[in-house]
Enzyme design. Structure first.
Site, PDB file in Angstrom:
ATOM      1  N   TYR A   1     -42.405 -53.864 -96.938  1.00  0.00           N
ATOM      2  CA  TYR A   1     -41.357 -53.242 -96.551  1.00  0.00           C
ATOM      3  C   TYR A   1     -41.579 -53.219 -94.842  1.00  0.00           C
ATOM      4  O   TYR A   1     -40.389 -53.355 -94.245  1.00  0.00           O
ATOM      5  CB  TYR A   1     -41.463 -51.720 -96.834  1.00  0.00           C
ATOM      6  CG  TYR A   1     -40.373 -50.801 -96.904  1.00  0.00           C
ATOM      7  CD1 TYR A   1     -39.371 -50.417 -97.536  1.00  0.00           C
ATOM      8  CD2 TYR A   1     -40.269 -50.068 -95.410  1.00  0.00           C
ATOM      9  CE1 TYR A   1     -38.198 -49.942 -97.410  1.00  0.00           C
ATOM     10  CE2 TYR A   1     -39.021 -49.217 -95.162  1.00  0.00           C
ATOM     11  CZ  TYR A   1     -38.011 -49.065 -96.253  1.00  0.00           C
ATOM     12  OH  TYR A   1     -36.965 -48.426 -96.047  1.00  0.00           O
TER      13      TYR A   1
ATOM     14  N   HIS B   1     -38.690 -43.932-100.097  1.00  0.00           N
ATOM     15  CA  HIS B   1     -38.596 -44.923-101.186  1.00  0.00           C
ATOM     16  C   HIS B   1     -40.087 -45.067-101.667  1.00  0.00           C
ATOM     17  O   HIS B   1     -41.017 -45.080-100.932  1.00  0.00           O
ATOM     18  CB  HIS B   1     -38.359 -46.318-100.770  1.00  0.00           C
ATOM     19  CG  HIS B   1     -36.667 -46.326-100.087  1.00  0.00           C
ATOM     20  ND1 HIS B   1     -35.940 -46.564-100.711  1.00  0.00           N
ATOM     21  CD2 HIS B   1     -36.524 -46.804 -98.864  1.00  0.00           C
ATOM     22  CE1 HIS B   1     -34.634 -46.532-100.167  1.00  0.00           C
ATOM     23  NE2 HIS B   1     -34.953 -46.853 -98.975  1.00  0.00           N
TER      24      HIS B   1
ATOM     25  N   ASP C   1     -28.082 -45.281 -98.595  1.00  0.00           N
ATOM     26  CA  ASP C   1     -29.198 -45.144 -99.697  1.00  0.00           C
ATOM     27  C   ASP C   1     -29.569 -43.747 -99.600  1.00  0.00           C
ATOM     28  O   ASP C   1     -30.237 -43.238-100.732  1.00  0.00           O
ATOM     29  CB  ASP C   1     -30.279 -46.376 -99.932  1.00  0.00           C
ATOM     30  CG  ASP C   1     -30.921 -46.502 -98.552  1.00  0.00           C
ATOM     31  OD1 ASP C   1     -30.405 -46.272 -97.524  1.00  0.00           O
ATOM     32  OD2 ASP C   1     -31.988 -46.925 -98.644  1.00  0.00           O
TER      33      ASP C   1
ATOM     34  N   HIS D   1     -35.845 -47.001 -88.502  1.00  0.00           N
ATOM     35  CA  HIS D   1     -35.518 -48.082 -88.081  1.00  0.00           C
ATOM     36  C   HIS D   1     -34.208 -48.407 -87.558  1.00  0.00           C
ATOM     37  O   HIS D   1     -33.486 -49.337 -87.052  1.00  0.00           O
ATOM     38  CB  HIS D   1     -35.668 -49.153 -89.113  1.00  0.00           C
ATOM     39  CG  HIS D   1     -35.050 -49.023 -90.278  1.00  0.00           C
ATOM     40  ND1 HIS D   1     -33.901 -50.077 -90.760  1.00  0.00           N
ATOM     41  CD2 HIS D   1     -34.865 -47.955 -91.225  1.00  0.00           C
ATOM     42  CE1 HIS D   1     -33.264 -49.328 -91.953  1.00  0.00           C
ATOM     43  NE2 HIS D   1     -33.817 -48.268 -92.482  1.00  0.00           N
TER      44      HIS D   1
ATOM     45  N   GLU E   1     -28.337 -44.072 -93.019  1.00  0.00           N
ATOM     46  CA  GLU E   1     -28.100 -45.271 -94.077  1.00  0.00           C
ATOM     47  C   GLU E   1     -27.665 -44.732 -95.719  1.00  0.00           C
ATOM     48  O   GLU E   1     -28.250 -43.786 -96.036  1.00  0.00           O
ATOM     49  CB  GLU E   1     -29.326 -46.446 -94.152  1.00  0.00           C
ATOM     50  CG  GLU E   1     -28.884 -47.526 -94.509  1.00  0.00           C
ATOM     51  CD  GLU E   1     -30.219 -48.635 -94.319  1.00  0.00           C
ATOM     52  OE1 GLU E   1     -31.097 -48.296 -93.906  1.00  0.00           O
ATOM     53  OE2 GLU E   1     -29.826 -49.800 -94.524  1.00  0.00           O
TER      54      GLU E   1
END
Lengths: 54, 386
Positions: free
Chosen positions: B191, B222, B82, B144, B80
């Protein structure tokens, strides 16, 4: 009956267990699963599965 | 911009996104960070990168320790953007660096960036030596995305857990013991509820694999790094992944002329009289991602909408679509709403709740405006069933 592995997430379809939540009775061979069935873990379609070599 | 030492030779070199408020539909009211970690050893290793527009912030931090062109290995734990978004610019600086990713990760990175970088497939259980230290790769598919993996450094006892154990918090602090811990856990719960919840069976496998490791530090991708309260966050994940609920209901509703709202108040008074925890969440005032956080440990979900044009309100439909993707199932749900003529909203909501894997309790419908007797009936009827 042969087991099949989802090539995306690794889920293994075991005919002995079926996928009752997805409407597949225990004892259903992978080939007999309807084409609109999807992987119960990641949601990809049946053609993304490969046979598990035992 | 300075790096932050996690342990001797291990540094946080990520970026702080102070202004982030909407992470494709997840309301991130505290902003976030993208955590990248640099390990200085015989082979200089970077674990994950940052969102593309924070590339300069990351390289500035790295440059305070070493010249970024000296990076030998990049471990890309999750495709992903980010976390992988800075790879194209970084690979211009260190074109020889080898990129380690899971087999799905390599496929995913190629499909994102269309580059022939020196990829190395990281298989589950593989160990990569960096010199004095090593990284052991554990694949965590569907926690995920299919490509997700985590890395454990046994010499430093650090688990680089990528999105697992993450929290969307922008802060100048980096550690769990230097930030209000209740807030850390609140954001970790949010989250989990909004990102990880549908994959709890996979989380249970990950926790089982991690239980064999001697973990002193959890360094997620994160938010804050856990070094003092590792047990707290692992314990919370065990509860969430175990689908543990308590005597708690979440009453989610929208309303046009306050009739459905009155029904929501009747439901609330039934929960109150039965000493059942509850939370009222109007869709007009509450973000759907905050509602999911409240649903994380709730046993019953009540969803209310009046009928509008033979349908439910679009706000309710939006929430139910979001819920359907995230719901862990195994809980109860009840639909309610007022109507003028068609009265379709309740049965439409029930269809969606069933599709979300929730077991239906009998719902409530009221024509136009409920009177005192109808509201009392709703309260008493629900009291008998909880």
């Amino acid at each position: 009956m042969k087991k099949y592995r989802c090539t995306i997430c690794g889920y293994i379809y075991d005919p002995a267990q079926g996928d009752p939540d997805g409407g597949i009775e225990p004892g259903t061979a992978f080939d007999a699963i309807p084409d609109d069935w999807v992987c119960p873990v990641c949601g990809v379609s049946k053609d993304m599965f490969e046979e598990v070599e035992e | 911009m300075e790096p932050v030492k996690i342990k001797e030779g291990v540094y946080w070199v990520g970026a702080v996104d102070w202004g982030l408020r909407n992470f494709h539909g997840y309301s991130t009211s505290r902003g976030s960070t993208y955590n990248a970690y640099l390990i200085i050893d015989e082979k200089i290793t970077l674990i994950d990168t940052v969102k593309e527009r924070f590339f300069d912030e990351m390289t500035e931090r790295i440059s305070k320790i070493i010249d970024p062109s000296k990076i030998d290995i990049i471990v890309s734990q999750h495709v992903e953007m980010d976390h992988s978004g800075s790879l194209p610019r970084l690979m211009e600086l260190c074109p020889g660096a080898e990129i380690y990713a899971s087999p799905n990760g390599v496929r995913g990175l190629k499909a994102h960036y269309r580059k022939a970088w020196p990829f190395k497939e990281a298989k589950g259980g593989d160990t990569l030596s960096m010199g004095e230290r090593s990284l052991r790769f554990l694949l965590t598919p569907m926690v995920h995305w299919p490509d997700n993996m985590v890395s454990f450094c046994p010499e430093e006892k650090i688990l680089f857990s990528n999105d697992s154990f993450g929290q969307h918090i922008a802060s100048s602090e980096r550690f769990d013991d230097s930030y209000p811990f209740d807030t850390v856990m609140e954001e970790a719960a949010k989250y989990y509820a909004n990102i990880v919840l549908p994959y709890s069976p996979q989380v249970r496998k990950e926790l089982e694999a991690a239980s064999g490791l001697d973990v002193a530090v959890i360094a997620p991708s994160h938010g804050l790094v856990f070094r003092s309260k590792v047990k707290n966050i692992i314990g919370a994940y065990q509860e969430w992944a175990g689908n543990k609920t308590k005597k708690k209901a979440v009453i989610v509703y929208d309303t046009m002329w306050k009739s459905t709202e009155k029904m929501a108040v009747s439901l609330a008074s039934a929960f109150e009289s039965k000493a059942y925890g509850f939370k009222m969440m109007s869709l007009g005032e509450n973000h759907i991602s905050d509602i999911m956080t409240e649903f994380l440990d709730a046993e019953i979900l009540c969803v209310g909408s009046p009928t509008l044009n033979n349908n439910m309100l679009p706000t309710t439909a939006s929430f139910l679509t979001y819920l359907k993707g995230l719901s862990p199932g195994g809980r109860k749900a009840l639909a309610f709403g007022s109507y003028g003529w068609g009265g379709q909203s309740v049965s439409l909501m029930e269809k969606e709740l069933e599709a979300a894997g929730l077991s239906l309790m009998e719902g409530f419908k009221v024509n136009y405006v409920p009177d005192e007797a109808q509201l009392k009936n709703i309260k008493e009827d629900l009291e008998k069933r909880i």
